[in-house]
Design a protein around this motif. Structure first.
Motif, PDB file in Angstrom:
ATOM      1  N   LEU A   1     182.276  64.673  33.745  1.00 35.69           N
ATOM      2  CA  LEU A   1     183.569  64.474  33.087  1.00 35.69           C
ATOM      3  C   LEU A   1     183.468  63.523  31.909  1.00 35.69           C
ATOM      4  CD1 LEU A   1     185.601  63.789  36.344  1.00 35.69           C
ATOM      5  CD2 LEU A   1     185.827  65.809  34.923  1.00 35.69           C
ATOM      6  N   ASN A   2     184.410  63.671  31.000  1.00 38.16           N
ATOM      7  CA  ASN A   2     184.543  62.702  29.923  1.00 38.16           C
ATOM      8  C   ASN A   2     185.882  62.008  30.118  1.00 38.16           C
ATOM      9  OD1 ASN A   2     185.279  61.448  27.498  1.00 38.16           O
ATOM     10  ND2 ASN A   2     183.985  62.829  26.305  1.00 38.16           N
ATOM     11  N   ILE A   3     185.849  60.738  30.530  1.00 33.37           N
ATOM     12  CA  ILE A   3     187.115  60.037  30.772  1.00 33.37           C
ATOM     13  C   ILE A   3     187.261  58.947  29.722  1.00 33.37           C
ATOM     14  CG2 ILE A   3     188.491  58.717  32.431  1.00 33.37           C
ATOM     15  CD1 ILE A   3     187.014  60.143  34.696  1.00 33.37           C
ATOM     16  N   ASN A   4     188.202  59.162  28.827  1.00 38.32           N
ATOM     17  CA  ASN A   4     188.445  58.233  27.702  1.00 38.32           C
ATOM     18  C   ASN A   4     187.157  57.862  26.982  1.00 38.32           C
ATOM     19  OD1 ASN A   4     191.152  58.181  28.424  1.00 38.32           O
ATOM     20  ND2 ASN A   4     190.812  56.479  29.854  1.00 38.32           N
ATOM     21  N   GLY A   5     186.322  58.858  26.699  1.00 38.19           N
ATOM     22  CA  GLY A   5     185.098  58.612  25.938  1.00 38.19           C
ATOM     23  C   GLY A   5     183.909  58.204  26.801  1.00 38.19           C
ATOM     24  N   THR A   6     184.117  57.968  28.087  1.00 32.37           N
ATOM     25  CA  THR A   6     182.983  57.618  28.964  1.00 32.37           C
ATOM     26  C   THR A   6     182.521  58.863  29.710  1.00 32.37           C
ATOM     27  OG1 THR A   6     183.876  55.408  29.293  1.00 32.37           O
ATOM     28  CG2 THR A   6     182.246  56.138  30.907  1.00 32.37           C
ATOM     29  N   ARG A   7     181.219  59.094  29.693  1.00 31.30           N
ATOM     30  CA  ARG A   7     180.662  60.217  30.461  1.00 31.30           C
ATOM     31  C   ARG A   7     180.590  59.786  31.921  1.00 31.30           C
ATOM     32  NH1 ARG A   7     176.953  64.259  28.150  1.00 31.30           N
ATOM     33  NH2 ARG A   7     176.860  65.907  29.710  1.00 31.30           N
ATOM     34  N   VAL A   8     181.311  60.498  32.776  1.00 30.20           N
ATOM     35  CA  VAL A   8     181.428  60.111  34.185  1.00 30.20           C
ATOM     36  C   VAL A   8     180.888  61.241  35.059  1.00 30.20           C
ATOM     37  CG1 VAL A   8     183.062  59.496  36.032  1.00 30.20           C
ATOM     38  CG2 VAL A   8     183.480  58.702  33.693  1.00 30.20           C
ATOM     39  N   LEU A   9     179.986  60.914  35.964  1.00 30.68           N
ATOM     40  CA  LEU A   9     179.476  61.906  36.900  1.00 30.68           C
ATOM     41  C   LEU A   9     179.982  61.579  38.298  1.00 30.68           C
ATOM     42  CD1 LEU A   9     175.681  62.185  35.892  1.00 30.68           C
ATOM     43  CD2 LEU A   9     177.638  63.403  34.905  1.00 30.68           C
ATOM     44  N   VAL A  10     180.520  62.584  38.985  1.00 31.57           N
ATOM     45  CA  VAL A  10     180.856  62.404  40.399  1.00 31.57           C
ATOM     46  C   VAL A  10     179.798  63.182  41.168  1.00 31.57           C
ATOM     47  CG1 VAL A  10     182.611  62.623  42.190  1.00 31.57           C
ATOM     48  CG2 VAL A  10     183.313  62.352  39.792  1.00 31.57           C
ATOM     49  N   LEU A  11     178.982  62.461  41.934  1.00 34.42           N
ATOM     50  CA  LEU A  11     177.876  63.109  42.631  1.00 34.42           C
ATOM     51  C   LEU A  11     178.381  63.768  43.909  1.00 34.42           C
ATOM     52  CD1 LEU A  11     175.077  60.393  42.234  1.00 34.42           C
ATOM     53  CD2 LEU A  11     176.065  61.923  40.523  1.00 34.42           C
ATOM     54  N   SER A  12     177.872  64.970  44.184  1.00 39.75           N
ATOM     55  CA  SER A  12     178.304  65.686  45.393  1.00 39.75           C
ATOM     56  C   SER A  12     177.758  65.008  46.640  1.00 39.75           C
ATOM     57  CB  SER A  12     177.771  67.112  45.379  1.00 39.75           C
ATOM     58  OG  SER A  12     178.496  67.850  44.482  1.00 39.75           O
TER      59      SER A  12
ATOM     60  N   LEU B   1     191.831  65.866  39.777  1.00 44.89           N
ATOM     61  CA  LEU B   1     191.172  64.797  39.008  1.00 44.89           C
ATOM     62  C   LEU B   1     189.784  65.226  38.545  1.00 44.89           C
ATOM     63  CD1 LEU B   1     192.116  61.835  41.391  1.00 44.89           C
ATOM     64  CD2 LEU B   1     193.027  62.186  39.089  1.00 44.89           C
ATOM     65  N   SER B   2     189.047  65.888  39.433  1.00 40.30           N
ATOM     66  CA  SER B   2     187.677  66.270  39.083  1.00 40.30           C
ATOM     67  C   SER B   2     187.651  67.451  38.122  1.00 40.30           C
ATOM     68  CB  SER B   2     186.858  66.584  40.336  1.00 40.30           C
ATOM     69  OG  SER B   2     187.396  67.718  40.974  1.00 40.30           O
ATOM     70  N   GLY B   3     188.804  68.105  37.953  1.00 41.64           N
ATOM     71  CA  GLY B   3     188.907  69.149  36.929  1.00 41.64           C
ATOM     72  C   GLY B   3     189.080  68.523  35.553  1.00 41.64           C
ATOM     73  N   GLY B   4     189.401  67.231  35.515  1.00 44.13           N
ATOM     74  CA  GLY B   4     189.523  66.539  34.227  1.00 44.13           C
ATOM     75  C   GLY B   4     190.918  66.052  33.918  1.00 44.13           C
ATOM     76  N   ASN B   5     191.880  66.289  34.827  1.00 45.55           N
ATOM     77  CA  ASN B   5     193.245  65.814  34.576  1.00 45.55           C
ATOM     78  C   ASN B   5     193.484  64.504  35.331  1.00 45.55           C
ATOM     79  OD1 ASN B   5     195.938  65.378  34.204  1.00 45.55           O
ATOM     80  ND2 ASN B   5     196.609  67.423  34.820  1.00 45.55           N
ATOM     81  N   PRO B   6     193.660  63.390  34.598  1.00 50.27           N
ATOM     82  CA  PRO B   6     193.850  62.104  35.283  1.00 50.27           C
ATOM     83  C   PRO B   6     195.299  61.853  35.706  1.00 50.27           C
ATOM     84  CG  PRO B   6     193.793  61.760  32.919  1.00 50.27           C
ATOM     85  CD  PRO B   6     193.635  63.249  33.129  1.00 50.27           C
ATOM     86  N   ASN B   7     196.217  62.724  35.282  1.00 54.64           N
ATOM     87  CA  ASN B   7     197.654  62.456  35.463  1.00 54.64           C
ATOM     88  C   ASN B   7     198.202  63.049  36.759  1.00 54.64           C
ATOM     89  OD1 ASN B   7     197.946  61.063  32.928  1.00 54.64           O
ATOM     90  ND2 ASN B   7     197.617  63.069  31.970  1.00 54.64           N
ATOM     91  N   VAL B   8     197.739  62.511  37.846  1.00 56.30           N
ATOM     92  CA  VAL B   8     198.131  63.053  39.149  1.00 56.30           C
ATOM     93  C   VAL B   8     198.975  62.025  39.898  1.00 56.30           C
ATOM     94  CG1 VAL B   8     197.277  63.991  41.338  1.00 56.30           C
ATOM     95  CG2 VAL B   8     195.975  64.356  39.237  1.00 56.30           C
TER      96      VAL B   8
END
Ligand code: PEP
Ligand code: MN
Length: 332
Positions: A26-37, A219-226
């Motif tokens: 994911l790209n969250i506000n310019g930060t590359r974020v990985l959520v590991l399985s 959230l993991s789809g990229g939408n932070p507004n939950v």
């Protein structure tokens, strides 16, 4: 585990890391974020050079966890903000379903008079019986959006299934995923792919863990507004429609970073209990309230027993200020 990738990370190593851990990228506000399985607790030294920060999660909560993001997330909606550090308790109201132009205009007029800025009304109703009113569908959605625009209100409306999810995402200001739709991956996926605020309702037979995991899909789809909505769960009790799980609300506030909205109308199922329950919800210090109100509840085409009249709504709202201020909140 969540990993913040270092800026300028070696792309081959990054690709290897994503593949090794089947990571959500994911790209969250310019930060590359990985959520590991899976439940990864450690990563090989091999990847150390590309890791900026890592967050080891003790439970299945990841992006929704306060261990990752301590502050409650803020969802901005026009002039109103929900969550964050606002201390707002946002009062959302309207009928269960939009039924006609006259009905929705009458509600909108009263909401504006009361200073309420967000109107709810269902157009695609998920009913238990095929012989019940299913909502006005796309025509209702257009009428609802047109009315809200004319009155300067934001609009929240629900998605019943994935056949109309794109239309609701396009036209509503907040997408409501109802209790019965909470497990629908088509809906969760579509909501994750947009950035519109989403109100996710807890299924009435859903554990808190399953509830928050559904939020993680968005959230993991990229939408932070939950935002999370507790609306009552099914217990052995039959004198009320559902049982509002305020213990669960305390859990959600403590462990998740998502704004929490309470819906006492669906929990109670009967209008006589809604004002007291709304005050109890307000005392929980939550981010919002969702209250059903109708110009003539007796004639309502859905959820007739639980909707307040517009006068009852006005009386209820007048009592909430002191309760909210006792817990450091403001009703907006
Ligand atoms: C509604 O908000 O009208 C509704 C159908 O709610 P729930 O999904 O919580 O039953
Ligand atoms: Mn309803």
């Amino acid at each position: 585990m969540i990993v913040h990738v270092r800026e300028g990370a070696d792309s081959a190593l990054l690709a290897k890391m994503i593949q090794t851990f089947d990571a959500t990228d994911l790209n969250i506000n310019g930060t590359r974020v990985l959520v590991l399985s899976g439940k990864v607790k450690e990563i090989d030294n091999e990847f150390a050079s590309i890791v900026d920060e890592q967050f080891v999660m003790e439970t299945d909560l990841q992006l929704a966890s306060r261990s990752y993001h301590r502050e409650t997330r803020e969802v901005a909606l026009g002039s109103v903000s929900i969550g964050g550090t606002t201390n707002n308790t946002v009062f959302i109201s309207g009928p269960c379903s939009i039924e006609s132009r006259e009905q929705i205009v009458e509600v909108a007029e009263r909401l504006v008079k009361l200073g309420i800025t967000i109107m709810r009304a269902g157009c695609f109703k998920p009913r238990t019986s095929p012989y019940s009113f299913m909502g006005l569908g796309p025509k209702g959605l257009d009428l609802l959006v047109e009315t809200c625009q004319a009155f300067g209100l934001s609009v929240i409306t629900e998605v019943r299934d994935s056949t109309h999810v794109d239309e609701v995402i396009e036209k509503a200001d907040i997408i409501q995923i109802g209790a019965k739709a909470m497990y629908d991956h088509g809906i969760l996926k579509a909501c994750g792919a947009c950035t519109k605020p989403v109100l996710l309702k807890r299924g009435f037979g859903t554990t808190l863990q399953e509830f928050v995991q559904a939020a993680e899909f968005i959230l993991s789809g990229g939408n932070p507004n939950v935002m999370l909505c507790e609306r009552g769960i099914r217990t052995f009790e039959t004198h009320t429609r559902f049982t509002l799980d305020l213990c669960g609300v305390a859990y959600l506030k403590e462990y998740t970073n998502l704004p929490v909205i309470l819906d006492p109308s669906h929990a109670m199922g009967y209008s006589y209990g809604v004002p007291d329950l709304t005050r109890a919800c307000t005392a929980m210090g939550v981010d919002g309230l969702l209250i059903e109100a109708h110009p003539n509840p007796k004639e309502a085409k859905s959820d007739a027993a639980q909707q307040l009249t517009l006068d009852e709504l006005e009386d209820l709202l007048a009592t909430l200020g002191p309760v909210a201020s006792a817990v450091g909140r403001t009703i907006v």
